[in-house]
Design a protein around this motif. Structure first.
Motif: not given
Ligand code: COA
Length: 332
Positions: A247-272
Protein backbone atom coordinates in the motif's frame (compact mmCIF):
# COMPACT_ATOMS: atom_id res chain seq x y z
CA UNK A 1 -12.74 -4.78 -17.91
CA UNK A 2 -13.57 -1.10 -17.50
CA UNK A 3 -12.63 0.42 -14.15
CA UNK A 4 -13.28 3.87 -12.71
CA UNK A 5 -10.03 5.82 -12.36
CA UNK A 6 -9.54 8.84 -10.12
CA UNK A 7 -7.92 11.26 -12.57
CA UNK A 8 -8.07 14.36 -10.38
CA UNK A 9 -8.76 15.55 -6.85
CA UNK A 10 -9.27 18.91 -5.15
CA UNK A 11 -10.55 20.18 -1.83
CA UNK A 12 -11.60 23.27 0.03
CA UNK A 13 -11.85 24.20 3.69
CA UNK A 14 -13.28 27.49 4.93
CA UNK A 15 -10.93 30.26 6.02
CA UNK A 16 -12.07 30.58 9.62
CA UNK A 17 -10.12 28.44 12.08
CA UNK A 18 -11.55 27.41 15.45
CA UNK A 19 -8.78 26.25 17.79
CA UNK A 20 -9.05 24.19 20.94
CA UNK A 21 -8.22 27.38 22.83
CA UNK A 22 -11.22 29.10 21.23
CA UNK A 23 -13.39 26.17 22.38
CA UNK A 24 -12.07 26.56 25.94
CA UNK A 25 -13.99 29.85 25.95
CA UNK A 26 -17.25 28.18 24.86
CA UNK A 27 -17.40 24.95 26.91
CA UNK A 28 -15.69 23.32 29.90
CA UNK A 29 -12.80 21.73 28.03
CA UNK A 30 -9.10 22.26 27.44
CA UNK A 31 -6.53 21.85 24.70
CA UNK A 32 -4.68 19.09 26.54
CA UNK A 33 -7.85 16.95 26.90
CA UNK A 34 -8.87 17.39 23.27
CA UNK A 35 -5.39 16.69 21.86
CA UNK A 36 -4.76 13.64 24.03
CA UNK A 37 -8.24 12.09 23.53
CA UNK A 38 -8.76 12.93 19.85
CA UNK A 39 -5.60 14.31 18.19
CA UNK A 40 -7.49 17.46 17.11
CA UNK A 41 -5.88 20.90 17.54
CA UNK A 42 -8.07 23.03 15.29
CA UNK A 43 -10.84 22.80 12.71
CA UNK A 44 -12.14 25.06 9.92
CA UNK A 45 -15.62 26.55 10.23
CA UNK A 46 -17.84 27.86 7.44
CA UNK A 47 -18.54 31.59 7.30
CA UNK A 48 -22.06 32.71 8.06
CA UNK A 49 -24.23 31.76 5.10
CA UNK A 50 -21.58 29.46 3.63
CA UNK A 51 -23.24 26.12 2.91
CA UNK A 52 -22.20 22.69 1.65
CA UNK A 53 -22.87 23.60 -2.01
CA UNK A 54 -20.62 26.68 -1.70
CA UNK A 55 -17.69 24.68 -0.36
CA UNK A 56 -18.29 21.99 -2.98
CA UNK A 57 -18.33 24.54 -5.81
CA UNK A 58 -14.94 25.85 -4.63
CA UNK A 59 -13.48 22.32 -4.64
CA UNK A 60 -15.04 21.35 -7.99
CA UNK A 61 -14.00 24.61 -9.69
CA UNK A 62 -10.41 23.92 -8.67
CA UNK A 63 -10.74 20.31 -9.85
CA UNK A 64 -12.01 21.39 -13.29
CA UNK A 65 -9.31 24.07 -13.62
CA UNK A 66 -6.55 21.63 -12.77
CA UNK A 67 -7.79 18.77 -14.97
CA UNK A 68 -8.84 20.97 -17.89
CA UNK A 69 -12.32 19.43 -17.92
CA UNK A 70 -15.22 21.72 -18.86
CA UNK A 71 -18.36 21.75 -16.72
CA UNK A 72 -20.54 20.75 -19.68
CA UNK A 73 -18.52 17.55 -20.13
CA UNK A 74 -19.65 16.19 -16.74
CA UNK A 75 -22.17 13.33 -16.94
CA UNK A 76 -23.10 13.06 -13.26
CA UNK A 77 -22.51 14.64 -9.85
CA UNK A 78 -22.85 12.58 -6.68
CA UNK A 79 -22.72 14.37 -3.34
CA UNK A 80 -22.16 12.53 -0.07
CA UNK A 81 -23.36 14.70 2.80
CA UNK A 82 -25.47 14.73 5.96
CA UNK A 83 -25.59 18.53 5.90
CA UNK A 84 -27.19 19.43 2.56
CA UNK A 85 -28.00 23.10 1.97
CA UNK A 86 -31.68 22.19 2.50
CA UNK A 87 -33.87 19.08 2.51
CA UNK A 88 -34.50 19.56 -1.21
CA UNK A 89 -33.57 20.31 -3.93
CA UNK A 90 -30.45 18.20 -3.65
CA UNK A 91 -27.05 19.76 -3.09
CA UNK A 92 -26.03 18.02 -6.32
CA UNK A 93 -28.67 20.04 -8.20
CA UNK A 94 -27.46 23.29 -6.61
CA UNK A 95 -23.85 22.51 -7.56
CA UNK A 96 -24.87 21.47 -11.10
CA UNK A 97 -26.47 24.87 -11.60
CA UNK A 98 -23.70 26.91 -9.98
CA UNK A 99 -20.91 25.34 -12.05
CA UNK A 100 -22.96 25.17 -15.28
CA UNK A 101 -22.77 21.39 -15.70
CA UNK A 102 -25.56 21.54 -18.28
CA UNK A 103 -25.47 17.87 -19.29
CA UNK A 104 -25.13 16.36 -15.82
CA UNK A 105 -27.66 14.59 -13.64
CA UNK A 106 -26.96 13.83 -10.01
CA UNK A 107 -28.11 13.18 -6.50
CA UNK A 108 -27.19 13.36 -2.81
CA UNK A 109 -26.36 10.33 -0.73
CA UNK A 110 -26.52 10.05 3.05
CA UNK A 111 -23.82 7.76 4.41
CA UNK A 112 -22.45 9.99 7.18
CA UNK A 113 -18.70 9.47 7.71
CA UNK A 114 -18.74 6.57 5.20
CA UNK A 115 -20.62 8.68 2.66
CA UNK A 116 -17.66 9.29 0.38
CA UNK A 117 -17.02 5.54 0.11
CA UNK A 118 -20.65 4.91 -0.80
CA UNK A 119 -20.55 7.74 -3.35
CA UNK A 120 -17.28 6.50 -4.83
CA UNK A 121 -18.80 3.04 -5.26
CA UNK A 122 -21.88 4.58 -6.93
CA UNK A 123 -19.77 6.79 -9.20
CA UNK A 124 -17.58 3.86 -10.07
CA UNK A 125 -20.66 1.84 -11.11
CA UNK A 126 -21.83 4.72 -13.32
CA UNK A 127 -18.44 4.82 -15.04
CA UNK A 128 -18.49 1.06 -15.55
CA UNK A 129 -21.90 1.35 -17.22
CA UNK A 130 -21.00 4.08 -19.71
CA UNK A 131 -20.57 7.47 -17.99
CA UNK A 132 -17.36 9.18 -19.09
CA UNK A 133 -16.94 11.86 -16.42
CA UNK A 134 -18.41 11.64 -12.95
CA UNK A 135 -17.73 14.06 -10.11
CA UNK A 136 -17.90 12.54 -6.63
CA UNK A 137 -18.00 14.97 -3.72
CA UNK A 138 -17.69 14.43 0.03
CA UNK A 139 -18.80 17.53 1.93
CA UNK A 140 -20.13 18.49 5.31
CA UNK A 141 -20.88 21.71 7.14
CA UNK A 142 -20.88 20.08 10.55
CA UNK A 143 -20.88 23.47 12.30
CA UNK A 144 -24.51 23.85 11.13
CA UNK A 145 -25.67 20.91 13.27
CA UNK A 146 -23.32 21.20 16.27
CA UNK A 147 -24.39 22.29 19.72
CA UNK A 148 -21.61 24.62 20.85
CA UNK A 149 -22.75 24.16 24.45
CA UNK A 150 -22.10 20.37 24.33
CA UNK A 151 -18.44 19.59 24.98
CA UNK A 152 -18.96 15.92 24.08
CA UNK A 153 -19.58 16.73 20.42
CA UNK A 154 -18.66 20.30 19.44
CA UNK A 155 -14.92 19.72 19.80
CA UNK A 156 -14.86 16.85 17.32
CA UNK A 157 -16.04 18.23 14.00
CA UNK A 158 -15.09 20.73 11.32
CA UNK A 159 -16.28 21.82 7.87
CA UNK A 160 -14.82 21.01 4.46
CA UNK A 161 -15.29 19.56 0.98
CA UNK A 162 -13.33 17.31 -1.34
CA UNK A 163 -14.06 16.21 -4.91
CA UNK A 164 -12.68 13.64 -7.32
CA UNK A 165 -13.07 13.18 -11.06
CA UNK A 166 -13.82 9.63 -12.18
CA UNK A 167 -13.16 8.49 -15.74
CA UNK A 168 -13.10 5.03 -17.37
CA UNK A 169 -9.85 3.14 -17.84
CA UNK A 170 -8.98 -0.29 -19.16
CA UNK A 171 -5.41 -0.04 -17.87
CA UNK A 172 -4.96 -2.40 -14.91
CA UNK A 173 -2.40 -0.05 -13.35
CA UNK A 174 -5.17 2.39 -12.42
CA UNK A 175 -8.66 2.56 -10.99
CA UNK A 176 -10.92 1.19 -8.29
CA UNK A 177 -10.08 -2.45 -7.53
CA UNK A 178 -12.50 -3.52 -4.83
CA UNK A 179 -14.79 -2.40 -2.02
CA UNK A 180 -16.25 -3.75 1.20
CA UNK A 181 -19.21 -1.68 2.37
CA UNK A 182 -21.58 -2.23 5.30
CA UNK A 183 -24.60 -0.83 7.14
CA UNK A 184 -25.78 -1.91 10.59
CA UNK A 185 -28.85 0.16 11.40
CA UNK A 186 -29.04 -1.22 14.93
CA UNK A 187 -26.36 1.38 15.77
CA UNK A 188 -28.65 4.23 14.78
CA UNK A 189 -29.22 5.34 18.35
CA UNK A 190 -25.52 6.05 18.94
CA UNK A 191 -25.18 8.99 16.54
CA UNK A 192 -28.11 10.94 15.14
CA UNK A 193 -30.04 14.19 14.83
CA UNK A 194 -33.51 14.00 16.38
CA UNK A 195 -35.62 16.59 14.58
CA UNK A 196 -36.06 18.23 11.21
CA UNK A 197 -37.08 15.06 9.35
CA UNK A 198 -40.48 13.46 8.74
CA UNK A 199 -40.49 11.76 12.17
CA UNK A 200 -40.24 15.05 14.04
CA UNK A 201 -40.67 18.03 11.74
CA UNK A 202 -39.18 21.32 12.88
CA UNK A 203 -41.35 23.17 15.40
CA UNK A 204 -40.82 25.69 18.15
CA UNK A 205 -40.72 22.76 20.59
CA UNK A 206 -37.98 20.91 18.67
CA UNK A 207 -35.88 24.04 18.43
CA UNK A 208 -36.34 24.85 22.12
CA UNK A 209 -35.28 21.27 22.95
CA UNK A 210 -32.11 21.71 20.84
CA UNK A 211 -33.12 18.73 18.70
CA UNK A 212 -31.57 20.03 15.49
CA UNK A 213 -28.12 19.26 16.79
CA UNK A 214 -26.03 16.12 16.49
CA UNK A 215 -26.23 13.71 19.44
CA UNK A 216 -23.60 11.06 20.08
CA UNK A 217 -22.80 8.25 22.48
CA UNK A 218 -19.06 8.71 22.00
CA UNK A 219 -17.93 5.58 23.83
CA UNK A 220 -20.17 3.22 21.83
CA UNK A 221 -19.14 4.79 18.52
CA UNK A 222 -15.49 4.68 19.56
CA UNK A 223 -15.61 0.96 20.36
CA UNK A 224 -17.33 -0.06 17.14
CA UNK A 225 -15.25 2.29 14.97
CA UNK A 226 -11.98 0.97 16.39
CA UNK A 227 -13.02 -2.63 15.78
CA UNK A 228 -14.72 -2.36 12.39
CA UNK A 229 -12.45 0.14 10.63
CA UNK A 230 -9.43 -1.97 11.54
CA UNK A 231 -11.07 -5.25 10.48
CA UNK A 232 -12.35 -3.99 7.15
CA UNK A 233 -8.88 -2.63 6.29
CA UNK A 234 -7.32 -6.01 7.02
CA UNK A 235 -10.07 -7.88 5.16
CA UNK A 236 -9.91 -5.96 1.89
CA UNK A 237 -6.14 -6.38 1.64
CA UNK A 238 -6.40 -10.11 2.32
CA UNK A 239 -9.29 -10.57 -0.12
CA UNK A 240 -7.21 -9.01 -2.89
CA UNK A 241 -3.94 -10.77 -2.01
CA UNK A 242 -2.12 -7.62 -0.96
CA UNK A 243 -0.03 -7.04 2.15
CA UNK A 244 0.45 -3.80 4.07
CA UNK A 245 3.79 -3.21 2.31
CA UNK A 246 2.01 -3.04 -1.06
CA UNK A 247 0.00 0.00 0.00
CA UNK A 248 1.29 3.45 -0.98
CA UNK A 249 -1.02 5.31 1.37
CA UNK A 250 -3.70 4.39 3.90
CA UNK A 251 -6.34 7.13 4.11
CA UNK A 252 -8.56 6.43 7.13
CA UNK A 253 -11.56 8.52 8.13
CA UNK A 254 -10.35 11.21 10.53
CA UNK A 255 -12.65 10.88 13.55
CA UNK A 256 -10.19 10.23 16.34
CA UNK A 257 -6.41 9.66 16.20
CA UNK A 258 -6.77 6.72 18.59
CA UNK A 259 -9.21 4.97 16.22
CA UNK A 260 -6.78 5.54 13.33
CA UNK A 261 -3.86 4.19 15.37
CA UNK A 262 -5.75 0.96 16.10
CA UNK A 263 -6.58 0.43 12.41
CA UNK A 264 -3.06 1.29 11.22
CA UNK A 265 -1.46 -1.00 13.76
CA UNK A 266 -3.79 -3.92 13.10
CA UNK A 267 -3.31 -3.66 9.33
CA UNK A 268 0.47 -3.33 9.79
CA UNK A 269 1.12 0.13 8.33
CA UNK A 270 4.12 2.31 9.19
CA UNK A 271 3.49 5.95 10.21
CA UNK A 272 4.69 7.10 6.77
CA UNK A 273 1.95 5.06 5.10
CA UNK A 274 -0.87 6.68 7.08
CA UNK A 275 -2.55 9.99 6.24
CA UNK A 276 -3.15 11.89 9.45
CA UNK A 277 -4.51 15.44 9.27
CA UNK A 278 -7.14 15.36 12.02
CA UNK A 279 -5.03 17.88 13.97
CA UNK A 280 -5.81 20.56 11.33
CA UNK A 281 -9.39 19.77 10.31
CA UNK A 282 -11.10 17.61 12.95
CA UNK A 283 -13.79 15.31 11.61
CA UNK A 284 -15.30 16.77 8.42
CA UNK A 285 -17.57 13.68 8.08
CA UNK A 286 -17.95 12.94 4.33
CA UNK A 287 -15.10 15.36 3.61
CA UNK A 288 -12.24 13.55 5.34
CA UNK A 289 -11.34 11.01 2.64
CA UNK A 290 -11.21 13.28 -0.44
CA UNK A 291 -9.54 16.05 1.58
CA UNK A 292 -6.96 13.46 2.69
CA UNK A 293 -6.42 12.22 -0.86
CA UNK A 294 -5.93 15.78 -2.07
CA UNK A 295 -3.32 16.36 0.63
CA UNK A 296 -1.24 13.28 -0.22
CA UNK A 297 -1.38 14.02 -3.95
CA UNK A 298 -0.33 17.68 -3.47
CA UNK A 299 2.45 16.71 -1.08
CA UNK A 300 3.58 14.08 -3.61
CA UNK A 301 3.31 11.34 -1.00
CA UNK A 302 1.80 9.18 -3.77
CA UNK A 303 2.24 8.97 -7.50
CA UNK A 304 0.14 7.59 -10.35
CA UNK A 305 -0.37 3.85 -10.00
CA UNK A 306 0.21 3.72 -6.24
CA UNK A 307 -2.15 1.60 -4.18
CA UNK A 308 -4.52 3.67 -2.02
CA UNK A 309 -6.62 2.18 0.78
CA UNK A 310 -9.59 4.19 2.05
CA UNK A 311 -11.42 3.12 5.22
CA UNK A 312 -14.22 4.77 7.17
CA UNK A 313 -16.76 4.29 9.94
CA UNK A 314 -19.73 6.47 10.82
CA UNK A 315 -23.34 7.01 11.81
CA UNK A 316 -25.81 4.36 10.78
CA UNK A 317 -23.69 2.49 11.63
CA UNK A 318 -21.97 2.58 8.23
CA UNK A 319 -18.45 1.44 7.44
CA UNK A 320 -16.23 0.06 4.74
CA UNK A 321 -13.10 0.27 2.66
CA UNK A 322 -12.16 0.86 -0.96
CA UNK A 323 -8.91 -0.19 -2.59
CA UNK A 324 -7.70 1.54 -5.75
CA UNK A 325 -4.70 2.54 -7.80
CA UNK A 326 -4.49 6.33 -8.09
CA UNK A 327 -4.43 8.08 -11.46
CA UNK A 328 -3.64 8.49 -14.29
CA UNK A 329 -3.78 12.11 -13.14
CA UNK A 330 -5.01 14.54 -15.73
CA UNK A 331 -3.25 17.86 -16.15
CA UNK A 332 -5.30 20.68 -17.66
N1 COA B 1 -13.40 18.18 27.45
C1 COA B 1 -13.18 17.70 28.68
N2 COA B 1 -13.79 16.60 29.16
C2 COA B 1 -14.66 15.99 28.36
C3 COA B 1 -14.93 16.43 27.06
C4 COA B 1 -14.27 17.59 26.62
N3 COA B 1 -14.47 18.11 25.40
N4 COA B 1 -15.81 15.60 26.49
C5 COA B 1 -16.09 14.66 27.39
N5 COA B 1 -15.39 14.89 28.53
C6 COA B 1 -15.40 14.11 29.75
C7 COA B 1 -16.63 13.24 29.88
O1 COA B 1 -17.71 13.98 30.38
C8 COA B 1 -16.15 12.16 30.84
O2 COA B 1 -16.25 12.64 32.13
P1 COA B 1 -16.85 11.70 33.28
O3 COA B 1 -15.90 10.53 33.32
O4 COA B 1 -16.81 12.59 34.47
O5 COA B 1 -18.21 11.32 32.81
C9 COA B 1 -14.67 12.04 30.52
O6 COA B 1 -14.30 13.22 29.78
C10 COA B 1 -14.31 10.81 29.69
O7 COA B 1 -15.28 10.67 28.67
P2 COA B 1 -15.22 9.49 27.66
O8 COA B 1 -16.44 9.55 26.79
O9 COA B 1 -14.88 8.20 28.32
O10 COA B 1 -13.94 9.92 26.81
P3 COA B 1 -13.31 9.16 25.64
O11 COA B 1 -11.91 8.85 25.94
O12 COA B 1 -14.20 8.06 25.13
O13 COA B 1 -13.33 10.27 24.50
C11 COA B 1 -14.58 10.91 22.58
C12 COA B 1 -14.56 10.86 24.10
C13 COA B 1 -15.88 11.55 22.12
C14 COA B 1 -13.41 11.74 22.12
C15 COA B 1 -14.45 9.47 22.03
O14 COA B 1 -15.40 8.65 22.64
C16 COA B 1 -14.62 9.39 20.54
O15 COA B 1 -13.83 9.90 19.79
N6 COA B 1 -15.66 8.67 20.08
C17 COA B 1 -15.89 8.49 18.67
C18 COA B 1 -16.50 9.71 18.14
C19 COA B 1 -16.50 9.80 16.67
O16 COA B 1 -15.49 9.71 16.06
N7 COA B 1 -17.66 10.04 16.08
C20 COA B 1 -17.80 10.38 14.70
C21 COA B 1 -18.26 9.28 13.83
S1 COA B 1 -16.99 8.17 13.43
Amino acid sequence: MVRAAITGVASYVPEKVLTNFDLEKLVDTNDEWIVSRTGIRERHIAAEGEASSDMSVKAVTKLLDETGVKADEIDAIIVATVTPDMMFPSTAALIQDKIGATKAWGYDLSGACSGFLFALKSGSALVQTGHKKVIVIGVDTMSSILDYTDRNTCILFGDGAGAVLLEPTEDENFGVIDDLLFVDGSGGDALYMTAGGSRKPASHETVDARQHYLVQDGRSVFKRASKDMAQVSVDILKKNNFTAEDVGIFIPHQANKRIIDVAAQKAGFTNEQVLLNIDKYGNTTAGTLPIGLDEVVREKRIKDGDLVLFAAFGAGYTWGSILLRYGPSKKG
